[in-house]
Design a protein around this motif. Structure first.
Motif, PDB file in Angstrom:
ATOM      1  N   UNK A   1       0.852  -1.182   0.000  1.00 50.43           N
ATOM      2  CA  UNK A   1       0.000   0.000   0.000  1.00 50.43           C
ATOM      3  C   UNK A   1       0.904   1.253   0.000  1.00 50.43           C
ATOM      4  N   UNK A   2       0.528   2.241  -0.779  1.00 50.30           N
ATOM      5  CA  UNK A   2       1.336   3.461  -0.902  1.00 50.30           C
ATOM      6  C   UNK A   2       1.128   4.373   0.298  1.00 50.30           C
ATOM      7  N   UNK A   3       2.188   5.068   0.653  1.00 51.79           N
ATOM      8  CA  UNK A   3       2.101   6.000   1.772  1.00 51.79           C
ATOM      9  C   UNK A   3       1.463   7.307   1.291  1.00 51.79           C
ATOM     10  N   UNK A   4       0.742   7.943   2.181  1.00 51.70           N
ATOM     11  CA  UNK A   4       0.121   9.227   1.876  1.00 51.70           C
ATOM     12  C   UNK A   4       1.192  10.310   1.874  1.00 51.70           C
ATOM     13  N   UNK A   5       1.124  11.177   0.883  1.00 48.90           N
ATOM     14  CA  UNK A   5       2.076  12.278   0.785  1.00 48.90           C
ATOM     15  C   UNK A   5       1.496  13.477   1.532  1.00 48.90           C
ATOM     16  N   UNK A   6       1.840  13.593   2.810  1.00 46.43           N
ATOM     17  CA  UNK A   6       1.285  14.647   3.646  1.00 46.43           C
ATOM     18  C   UNK A   6       1.767  16.032   3.224  1.00 46.43           C
ATOM     19  N   UNK A   7       2.982  16.114   2.709  1.00 44.95           N
ATOM     20  CA  UNK A   7       3.499  17.400   2.263  1.00 44.95           C
ATOM     21  C   UNK A   7       2.644  17.960   1.115  1.00 44.95           C
ATOM     22  N   UNK A   8       2.232  17.096   0.205  1.00 42.91           N
ATOM     23  CA  UNK A   8       1.386  17.523  -0.908  1.00 42.91           C
ATOM     24  C   UNK A   8       0.043  18.029  -0.390  1.00 42.91           C
ATOM     25  N   UNK A   9      -0.556  17.270   0.521  1.00 38.11           N
ATOM     26  CA  UNK A   9      -1.847  17.665   1.082  1.00 38.11           C
ATOM     27  C   UNK A   9      -1.741  18.995   1.826  1.00 38.11           C
ATOM     28  N   UNK A  10      -0.672  19.153   2.594  1.00 39.61           N
ATOM     29  CA  UNK A  10      -0.463  20.388   3.338  1.00 39.61           C
ATOM     30  C   UNK A  10      -0.326  21.561   2.372  1.00 39.61           C
ATOM     31  N   UNK A  11       0.436  21.378   1.320  1.00 43.25           N
ATOM     32  CA  UNK A  11       0.643  22.445   0.331  1.00 43.25           C
ATOM     33  C   UNK A  11      -0.678  22.823  -0.339  1.00 43.25           C
ATOM     34  N   UNK A  12      -1.491  21.837  -0.647  1.00 43.83           N
ATOM     35  CA  UNK A  12      -2.780  22.112  -1.273  1.00 43.83           C
ATOM     36  C   UNK A  12      -3.691  22.918  -0.345  1.00 43.83           C
ATOM     37  N   UNK A  13      -3.682  22.584   0.934  1.00 41.76           N
ATOM     38  CA  UNK A  13      -4.474  23.332   1.912  1.00 41.76           C
ATOM     39  C   UNK A  13      -3.971  24.768   2.018  1.00 41.76           C
ATOM     40  N   UNK A  14      -2.640  24.936   2.024  1.00 42.84           N
ATOM     41  CA  UNK A  14      -2.068  26.280   2.091  1.00 42.84           C
ATOM     42  C   UNK A  14      -2.459  27.101   0.874  1.00 42.84           C
ATOM     43  N   UNK A  15      -2.403  26.502  -0.308  1.00 38.61           N
ATOM     44  CA  UNK A  15      -2.785  27.211  -1.535  1.00 38.61           C
ATOM     45  C   UNK A  15      -4.264  27.595  -1.520  1.00 38.61           C
ATOM     46  N   UNK A  16      -5.092  26.697  -0.994  1.00 32.32           N
ATOM     47  CA  UNK A  16      -6.522  26.974  -0.905  1.00 32.32           C
ATOM     48  C   UNK A  16      -6.790  28.138   0.055  1.00 32.32           C
ATOM     49  N   UNK A  17      -6.113  28.140   1.192  1.00 35.90           N
ATOM     50  CA  UNK A  17      -6.270  29.229   2.161  1.00 35.90           C
ATOM     51  C   UNK A  17      -5.814  30.552   1.556  1.00 35.90           C
ATOM     52  N   UNK A  18      -4.691  30.532   0.854  1.00 38.29           N
ATOM     53  CA  UNK A  18      -4.151  31.741   0.237  1.00 38.29           C
ATOM     54  C   UNK A  18      -5.129  32.293  -0.802  1.00 38.29           C
ATOM     55  N   UNK A  19      -5.686  31.412  -1.612  1.00 37.95           N
ATOM     56  CA  UNK A  19      -6.639  31.826  -2.642  1.00 37.95           C
ATOM     57  C   UNK A  19      -7.886  32.437  -2.001  1.00 37.95           C
ATOM     58  N   UNK A  20      -8.379  31.805  -0.963  1.00 36.86           N
ATOM     59  CA  UNK A  20      -9.570  32.291  -0.273  1.00 36.86           C
ATOM     60  C   UNK A  20      -9.306  33.657   0.354  1.00 36.86           C
ATOM     61  N   UNK A  21      -8.127  33.829   0.944  1.00 37.25           N
ATOM     62  CA  UNK A  21      -7.763  35.095   1.569  1.00 37.25           C
ATOM     63  C   UNK A  21      -7.679  36.212   0.531  1.00 37.25           C
ATOM     64  N   UNK A  22      -7.094  35.921  -0.629  1.00 38.01           N
ATOM     65  CA  UNK A  22      -6.988  36.906  -1.696  1.00 38.01           C
ATOM     66  C   UNK A  22      -8.364  37.313  -2.220  1.00 38.01           C
ATOM     67  N   UNK A  23      -9.254  36.344  -2.372  1.00 35.67           N
ATOM     68  CA  UNK A  23     -10.615  36.644  -2.834  1.00 35.67           C
ATOM     69  C   UNK A  23     -11.341  37.521  -1.821  1.00 35.67           C
ATOM     70  N   UNK A  24     -11.160  37.232  -0.552  1.00 36.18           N
ATOM     71  CA  UNK A  24     -11.799  38.015   0.504  1.00 36.18           C
ATOM     72  C   UNK A  24     -11.281  39.449   0.489  1.00 36.18           C
TER      73      UNK A  24
END
Length: 61
Positions: A1-24
């Motif tokens: 079974x493949x390991x979850x890439x937590x760094x990728x998930x964390x980066x995606x969450x950060x990008x989503x937060x940044x995008x939301x903040x810019x829109x606000x």
């Protein structure tokens, strides 16, 4: 079974937060600029046609 890439998930969450903040921020700036335009229009409507500020006291010679 493949390991979850937590760094990728964390980066995606950060990008989503940044995008939301810019829109606000963008919405906030748009709201602020529309208010400024309204207040400028109101200030211009208070001036008499001659371009001088309206005053309750008559001009002194």
């Amino acid at each position: 079974m493949a390991k979850t890439n937590f760094q990728y998930e964390k980066r995606q969450k950060e990008l989503e937060k940044k995008k939301k903040k810019e829109e606000k921020l963008k919405r906030k700036l748009e709201k602020g600029s529309s208010t400024d335009v309204e207040t400028e229009d109101a200030a211009e409507s208070e001036l008499p046609a001659s371009g001088e500020p309206a005053s309750d006291e008559p001009k002194q010679p």
